[in-house]
Design a protein around this motif. Structure first.
Motif, PDB file in Angstrom:
ATOM      1  N   ARG A 142      47.349  40.859  39.660  1.00 22.78           N
ATOM      2  CA  ARG A 142      48.091  39.614  39.845  1.00 22.78           C
ATOM      3  C   ARG A 142      48.372  38.926  38.516  1.00 22.78           C
ATOM      4  O   ARG A 142      48.315  37.694  38.400  1.00 22.78           O
ATOM      5  CB  ARG A 142      47.357  38.648  40.764  1.00 22.78           C
ATOM      6  N   GLY A 143      48.591  39.720  37.479  1.00 23.13           N
ATOM      7  CA  GLY A 143      48.939  39.146  36.192  1.00 23.13           C
ATOM      8  C   GLY A 143      47.765  38.670  35.377  1.00 23.13           C
ATOM      9  O   GLY A 143      47.954  38.103  34.299  1.00 23.13           O
ATOM     10  N   LEU A 144      46.523  38.895  35.862  1.00 21.40           N
ATOM     11  CA  LEU A 144      45.340  38.415  35.154  1.00 21.40           C
ATOM     12  C   LEU A 144      44.407  39.586  34.855  1.00 21.40           C
ATOM     13  O   LEU A 144      44.435  40.616  35.537  1.00 21.40           O
ATOM     14  CB  LEU A 144      44.606  37.377  36.003  1.00 21.40           C
ATOM     15  N   SER A 145      43.564  39.401  33.847  1.00 21.19           N
ATOM     16  CA  SER A 145      42.589  40.429  33.508  1.00 21.19           C
ATOM     17  C   SER A 145      41.596  40.609  34.653  1.00 21.19           C
ATOM     18  O   SER A 145      41.191  39.639  35.310  1.00 21.19           O
ATOM     19  CB  SER A 145      41.845  40.044  32.228  1.00 21.19           C
ATOM     20  N   ASN A 146      41.210  41.852  34.878  1.00 18.16           N
ATOM     21  CA  ASN A 146      40.301  42.190  35.960  1.00 18.16           C
ATOM     22  C   ASN A 146      39.347  43.263  35.448  1.00 18.16           C
ATOM     23  O   ASN A 146      39.792  44.257  34.865  1.00 18.16           O
ATOM     24  CB  ASN A 146      41.117  42.714  37.153  1.00 18.16           C
ATOM     25  N   LEU A 147      38.048  43.072  35.606  1.00 20.33           N
ATOM     26  CA  LEU A 147      37.060  44.005  35.077  1.00 20.33           C
ATOM     27  C   LEU A 147      36.693  45.008  36.159  1.00 20.33           C
ATOM     28  O   LEU A 147      36.158  44.637  37.208  1.00 20.33           O
ATOM     29  CB  LEU A 147      35.826  43.244  34.606  1.00 20.33           C
ATOM     30  N   LYS A 148      36.994  46.274  35.902  1.00 22.61           N
ATOM     31  CA  LYS A 148      36.746  47.322  36.890  1.00 22.61           C
ATOM     32  C   LYS A 148      35.465  48.059  36.519  1.00 22.61           C
ATOM     33  O   LYS A 148      35.350  48.636  35.436  1.00 22.61           O
ATOM     34  CB  LYS A 148      37.924  48.280  36.924  1.00 22.61           C
ATOM     35  N   ILE A 149      34.491  48.030  37.460  1.00 19.62           N
ATOM     36  CA  ILE A 149      33.213  48.717  37.251  1.00 19.62           C
ATOM     37  C   ILE A 149      33.245  49.995  38.082  1.00 19.62           C
ATOM     38  O   ILE A 149      33.347  49.948  39.305  1.00 19.62           O
ATOM     39  CB  ILE A 149      32.045  47.808  37.679  1.00 19.62           C
ATOM     40  N   HIS A 150      33.187  51.145  37.438  1.00 22.22           N
ATOM     41  CA  HIS A 150      33.400  52.431  38.102  1.00 22.22           C
ATOM     42  C   HIS A 150      32.162  53.301  37.967  1.00 22.22           C
ATOM     43  O   HIS A 150      31.112  52.870  37.450  1.00 22.22           O
ATOM     44  CB  HIS A 150      34.613  53.126  37.498  1.00 22.22           C
ATOM     45  N   ALA A 151      32.307  54.557  38.445  1.00 23.97           N
ATOM     46  CA  ALA A 151      31.158  55.457  38.438  1.00 23.97           C
ATOM     47  C   ALA A 151      30.637  55.745  37.032  1.00 23.97           C
ATOM     48  O   ALA A 151      29.452  56.030  36.843  1.00 23.97           O
ATOM     49  CB  ALA A 151      31.541  56.775  39.120  1.00 23.97           C
ATOM     50  N   GLY A 152      31.510  55.632  36.028  1.00 31.06           N
ATOM     51  CA  GLY A 152      31.095  55.899  34.661  1.00 31.06           C
ATOM     52  C   GLY A 152      30.539  54.692  33.931  1.00 31.06           C
ATOM     53  O   GLY A 152      30.157  54.786  32.762  1.00 31.06           O
ATOM     54  N   THR A 153      30.487  53.559  34.597  1.00 31.68           N
ATOM     55  CA  THR A 153      29.966  52.344  33.970  1.00 31.68           C
ATOM     56  C   THR A 153      28.446  52.309  34.066  1.00 31.68           C
ATOM     57  O   THR A 153      27.868  52.555  35.131  1.00 31.68           O
ATOM     58  CB  THR A 153      30.535  51.090  34.658  1.00 31.68           C
ATOM     59  N   THR A 154      27.801  52.021  32.961  1.00 29.93           N
ATOM     60  CA  THR A 154      26.347  51.876  32.950  1.00 29.93           C
ATOM     61  C   THR A 154      25.990  50.413  33.173  1.00 29.93           C
ATOM     62  O   THR A 154      26.407  49.544  32.399  1.00 29.93           O
ATOM     63  CB  THR A 154      25.761  52.354  31.610  1.00 29.93           C
ATOM     64  N   VAL A 155      25.255  50.149  34.254  1.00 27.02           N
ATOM     65  CA  VAL A 155      24.884  48.775  34.608  1.00 27.02           C
ATOM     66  C   VAL A 155      23.401  48.585  34.299  1.00 27.02           C
ATOM     67  O   VAL A 155      22.546  49.269  34.876  1.00 27.02           O
ATOM     68  CB  VAL A 155      25.164  48.499  36.098  1.00 27.02           C
ATOM     69  N   THR A 156      23.094  47.664  33.411  1.00 24.22           N
ATOM     70  CA  THR A 156      21.711  47.423  33.010  1.00 24.22           C
ATOM     71  C   THR A 156      21.354  45.948  33.207  1.00 24.22           C
ATOM     72  O   THR A 156      21.993  45.082  32.593  1.00 24.22           O
ATOM     73  CB  THR A 156      21.496  47.790  31.529  1.00 24.22           C
ATOM     74  N   PRO A 157      20.368  45.638  34.070  1.00 24.31           N
ATOM     75  CA  PRO A 157      19.961  44.234  34.223  1.00 24.31           C
ATOM     76  C   PRO A 157      19.371  43.694  32.926  1.00 24.31           C
ATOM     77  O   PRO A 157      18.681  44.413  32.174  1.00 24.31           O
ATOM     78  CB  PRO A 157      18.898  44.288  35.326  1.00 24.31           C
ATOM     79  N   ILE A 158      19.657  42.446  32.646  1.00 23.80           N
ATOM     80  CA  ILE A 158      19.081  41.756  31.485  1.00 23.80           C
ATOM     81  C   ILE A 158      18.042  40.785  32.019  1.00 23.80           C
ATOM     82  O   ILE A 158      18.377  39.827  32.716  1.00 23.80           O
ATOM     83  CB  ILE A 158      20.167  41.008  30.693  1.00 23.80           C
ATOM     84  N   ASN A 159      16.797  41.039  31.702  1.00 21.04           N
ATOM     85  CA  ASN A 159      15.706  40.276  32.295  1.00 21.04           C
ATOM     86  C   ASN A 159      15.435  38.990  31.535  1.00 21.04           C
ATOM     87  O   ASN A 159      14.334  38.744  31.039  1.00 21.04           O
ATOM     88  CB  ASN A 159      14.449  41.145  32.371  1.00 21.04           C
ATOM     89  N   GLU A 160      16.434  38.200  31.392  1.00 20.74           N
ATOM     90  CA  GLU A 160      16.264  36.863  30.817  1.00 20.74           C
ATOM     91  C   GLU A 160      17.409  35.992  31.321  1.00 20.74           C
ATOM     92  O   GLU A 160      18.505  36.469  31.560  1.00 20.74           O
ATOM     93  CB  GLU A 160      16.267  36.900  29.295  1.00 20.74           C
ATOM     94  N   ASP A 161      17.140  34.730  31.513  1.00 24.07           N
ATOM     95  CA  ASP A 161      18.162  33.798  31.999  1.00 24.07           C
ATOM     96  C   ASP A 161      18.667  32.988  30.812  1.00 24.07           C
ATOM     97  O   ASP A 161      18.026  32.034  30.379  1.00 24.07           O
ATOM     98  CB  ASP A 161      17.578  32.878  33.075  1.00 24.07           C
ATOM     99  N   ARG A 162      19.786  33.387  30.294  1.00 26.44           N
ATOM    100  CA  ARG A 162      20.349  32.719  29.128  1.00 26.44           C
ATOM    101  C   ARG A 162      21.087  31.446  29.569  1.00 26.44           C
ATOM    102  O   ARG A 162      21.641  31.386  30.669  1.00 26.44           O
ATOM    103  CB  ARG A 162      21.332  33.661  28.424  1.00 26.44           C
ATOM    104  N   PRO A 163      21.120  30.445  28.734  1.00 24.55           N
ATOM    105  CA  PRO A 163      21.826  29.204  29.108  1.00 24.55           C
ATOM    106  C   PRO A 163      23.325  29.456  29.269  1.00 24.55           C
ATOM    107  O   PRO A 163      23.927  30.179  28.475  1.00 24.55           O
ATOM    108  CB  PRO A 163      21.526  28.260  27.939  1.00 24.55           C
ATOM    109  N   LEU A 164      23.895  28.895  30.313  1.00 22.88           N
ATOM    110  CA  LEU A 164      25.328  29.051  30.577  1.00 22.88           C
ATOM    111  C   LEU A 164      25.817  27.786  31.271  1.00 22.88           C
ATOM    112  O   LEU A 164      25.406  27.487  32.394  1.00 22.88           O
ATOM    113  CB  LEU A 164      25.595  30.271  31.456  1.00 22.88           C
ATOM    114  N   THR A 165      26.649  27.043  30.602  1.00 24.16           N
ATOM    115  CA  THR A 165      27.171  25.787  31.153  1.00 24.16           C
ATOM    116  C   THR A 165      28.681  25.899  31.302  1.00 24.16           C
ATOM    117  O   THR A 165      29.384  26.185  30.329  1.00 24.16           O
ATOM    118  CB  THR A 165      26.851  24.604  30.218  1.00 24.16           C
ATOM    119  N   PRO A 166      29.190  25.700  32.524  1.00 23.30           N
ATOM    120  CA  PRO A 166      30.643  25.807  32.702  1.00 23.30           C
ATOM    121  C   PRO A 166      31.379  24.695  31.966  1.00 23.30           C
ATOM    122  O   PRO A 166      30.935  23.545  31.931  1.00 23.30           O
ATOM    123  CB  PRO A 166      30.821  25.677  34.217  1.00 23.30           C
ATOM    124  N   GLU A 167      32.479  25.063  31.375  1.00 19.14           N
ATOM    125  CA  GLU A 167      33.316  24.077  30.688  1.00 19.14           C
ATOM    126  C   GLU A 167      34.321  23.507  31.692  1.00 19.14           C
ATOM    127  O   GLU A 167      35.125  24.244  32.266  1.00 19.14           O
ATOM    128  CB  GLU A 167      34.060  24.735  29.524  1.00 19.14           C
TER     129      GLU A 167
END
Length: 601
Positions: A142-167
């Motif tokens: 739809r004209g916007l960037s889209n992140l596609k996670i496929h069979a070749g994507t390596t998914v690794t959990p990050i065991n820390e909660d980093r600060p993230l504040t919405p703008e």
């Protein structure tokens, strides 16, 4: 088809591998694949390269390996293989069985939608947790960037909660994508779709914007006149207007008061004092919106909204008022007057208001209009709320009409000419329709008019056939009918397996002076090519090239030929509901030669 560009790209890639290109041979292969077999140009280019490399014993170059360095989500560009680290801020119900999960992932540089397809899905992501995604692909949706996670994507959990504040973004500054907004629910509209939980209008001090909550994400509705922070919500644009798709479970109530600017952001203009007659007024009942209706002035009629903060007495239907301090903006393509706390409204003497002249159907534009029409067709209603729908028309053309059920509302009858005073002309998906629900009908049983199916006729040569021609799938949702993608996706209503087929031609008609953007509708296409929709569907479902074969056959028969089309032009697109071939007329040709003083040799 840009054959020269394709030949240049193929030649360049062959030279890079030490192969001397032969442009004539490449052009011949392109024409054979595209013209004779209907292969898409991009696929033809890939096939020619593969065959040539194989012929020279060269293994086709592979894309370079993606970088393992994480990049900011706000910097993603379609076409890249990337590694990102982000927090999953929301997940949504998959639109089809082919999709395992969709949602939004964010870091401190921005946010992006992601999708994980069901086939060979690497892992599902949990809301509120951080992940490192290696070898994901950024594409465009739809004209916007889209992140596609496929069979070749390596998914690794990050065991820390980093600060993230919405703008937080002001409504006036919203753009299509993902954004965070703090705003108040100012209108709660009645839903017209089974999948929709709530819809309406939310606003802040810079303007207002439509919102939608779909069922499945949450069963919680938002409270009117309550402010919330909406973090990382998709902002979609259609036909120049924005809307927010909200998951109510992720909304956070805000205690502070928010002043709301009436009307869509940035579109309100102050009006000088004016006087008008209240044609109709409806009590809305919301604390934000008190009343709405139609007011007629010597310059025309307008829809109006009285906001909840307006300090004015209740307006009475049929009375005249002088109004100061109102503003005028554009809402759903039509001008609308807003009466808020800055407005001063005073009764003035009644006077005669000449009846507004009828506007020909071919000249209608969004707003309020008076029309003199006759019912041309009646369609089956697809909603319990709809009393009647179909086509009405006059000598200049036809237009869809809708009458919603309600007290005192009646259906219109066949073979009777009606004058509808102050009907609402609405625009959706580039097409106009009439809402006759609150219009004042005046039947004239002794009159008759000949309803025209079209507006004007244009002769010319069909010099271009655009993509999207042939048999297409349309969204079955009531009032939508958008063309679906090959994956049966509607840009608004997502995956739609219960689609319906349609047949059309989109292209360019050159009349010798002007090139017209042209849309030939199904009935005209069927008559022009002697190919019914059922026959086109049979080809699409049983031929190896599917729908492409239908487009190929239509293009082969039509491209470069002369025809006349009859229809109406709307916003730069000529919509033809009739079309006929033009054939060589030797008598006319001779007459023109004689008139020019030449001869036939």
């Amino acid at each position: 088809m840009e054959t020269d560009d394709i030949i240049a790209r193929i030649s360049q890639k062959l030279k890079a591998q030490g192969i001397e290109p032969r442009p004539e041979k490449i052009a011949s292969k392109i024409n054979r694949l595209v013209t004779e077999f209907g292969v898409p140009p991009s696929e033809a280019e890939r096939t020619i390269l593969q065959d040539t490399f194989k012929e020279h014993g060269i293994e086709q170059p592979k894309p370079s390996a993606p970088s393992s360095d994480a990049v900011g989500i706000g910097t993603l560009v379609p076409g890249e293989w990337v590694t990102v680290e982000g927090k999953v801020v929301s997940v949504t119900e998959p639109p089809s069985p082919a999709v395992a999960q969709t949602g939004v992932i964010a870091d401190d540089t921005g946010a992006v939608r992601f999708v994980i397809f069901a086939k060979n899905a690497p892992a599902l992501l949990k809301v509120g947790e951080w992940f490192r995604l290696e070898s994901a692909v950024v594409d465009e949706f739809r004209g916007l960037s889209n992140l596609k996670i496929h069979a070749g994507t390596t998914v690794t959990p990050i065991n820390e909660d980093r600060p993230l504040t919405p703008e937080i973004t002001r409504i006036a500054d919203l753009r299509p994508g993902i954004a965070s907004v703090t705003a108040k629910i100012v209108q709660d509209w009645e839903v017209r779709h089974d999948r929709m939980l709530q819809t309406g209008l939310l606003g802040d001090e810079s303007g207002t914007v439509k919102f939608v909550i779909w069922k499945g994400d949450s069963d919680r509705k938002l409270e009117p006149d309550t402010a919330y922070t909406f973090a990382y919500v998709p902002v979609e644009e259609y036909n120049g207007r924005l809307s927010l798709t909200i998951d109510s479970a992720s909304c956070t109530p805000v205690d502070s008061e928010i002043a709301v600017s009436a009307g869509p952001a940035g579109s309100e203009e102050p009006m000088s004092r004016f006087e008008g007659k209240i044609i109709s007024v409806r009590h809305v009942g919301s604390e934000t919106v008190r009343e709405s209706g139609i007011i007629a002035t010597p310059d025309g009629a307008y829809a109006f909204t009285i906001w909840g903060d307006a300090q004015i007495p209740a307006l009475e239907q049929g009375n005249w008022y002088a109004i100061e301090g109102a503003t005028k903006g554009i809402f759903r393509g039509a001008p609308r007057i807003s009466i808020n706390q800055d407005a001063v409204v005073s009764p003035v003497e009644d006077r005669f208001l000449p009846p507004p002249p009828a506007t020909p159907v071919a000249d209608l534009t969004p707003g309020i209009a008076t029309v003199r029409v006759k019912r041309a067709q009646e369609w089956e209603s697809r909603s319990d709320r709809m009393l009647q729908t179909g086509l009405v028309g006059d000598e200049t053309g036809v237009i869809k009409f809708v009458i919603w059920d309600g007290e005192g509302v009646e259906q219109i009858q066949e073979n009777i000419v009606y004058t509808f005073f102050y009907a609402a002309v609405e625009e959706y998906n580039g097409r106009l329709s009439l809402d006759l629900t609150h219009a004042t009908p005046l039947p004239d049983e002794d009159a008759d008019i000949e309803v025209s199916r079209g507006g004007k006729t244009i002769p010319g040569a069909l010099v271009h056939i655009a993509s999207g021609s042939g048999i297409v799938k349309r969204c079955p949702v009531e009032g939508c009918s958008r063309v679906l993608s090959r994956q049966n996706f509607c840009p608004v209503h997502e995956f739609q397996p219960g689609f319906r087929y349609d047949l059309r031609i989109r292209g360019t008609l050159d009349d010798g002076h002007t090139a017209h953007n042209l849309l030939i509708q199904r009935e005209a296409v069927e008559g022009l090519f002697s190919m019914t929709l059922a026959e086109a569907q049979d080809i699409a479902e049983n031929q190896p090239l599917g729908a492409d074969e239908v487009a190929r056959q239509l293009g082969e028969r039509a491209l470069g030929r002369y025809l006349t089309v009859t229809g109406r032009e709307f916003e730069g697109l000529f919509i033809a509901n009739e079309a006929k071939w033009l054939f060589f007329d030797p008598a006319r040709h001779t007459a023109l030669i004689n008139r020019a003083g030449g001869d036939m040799e």
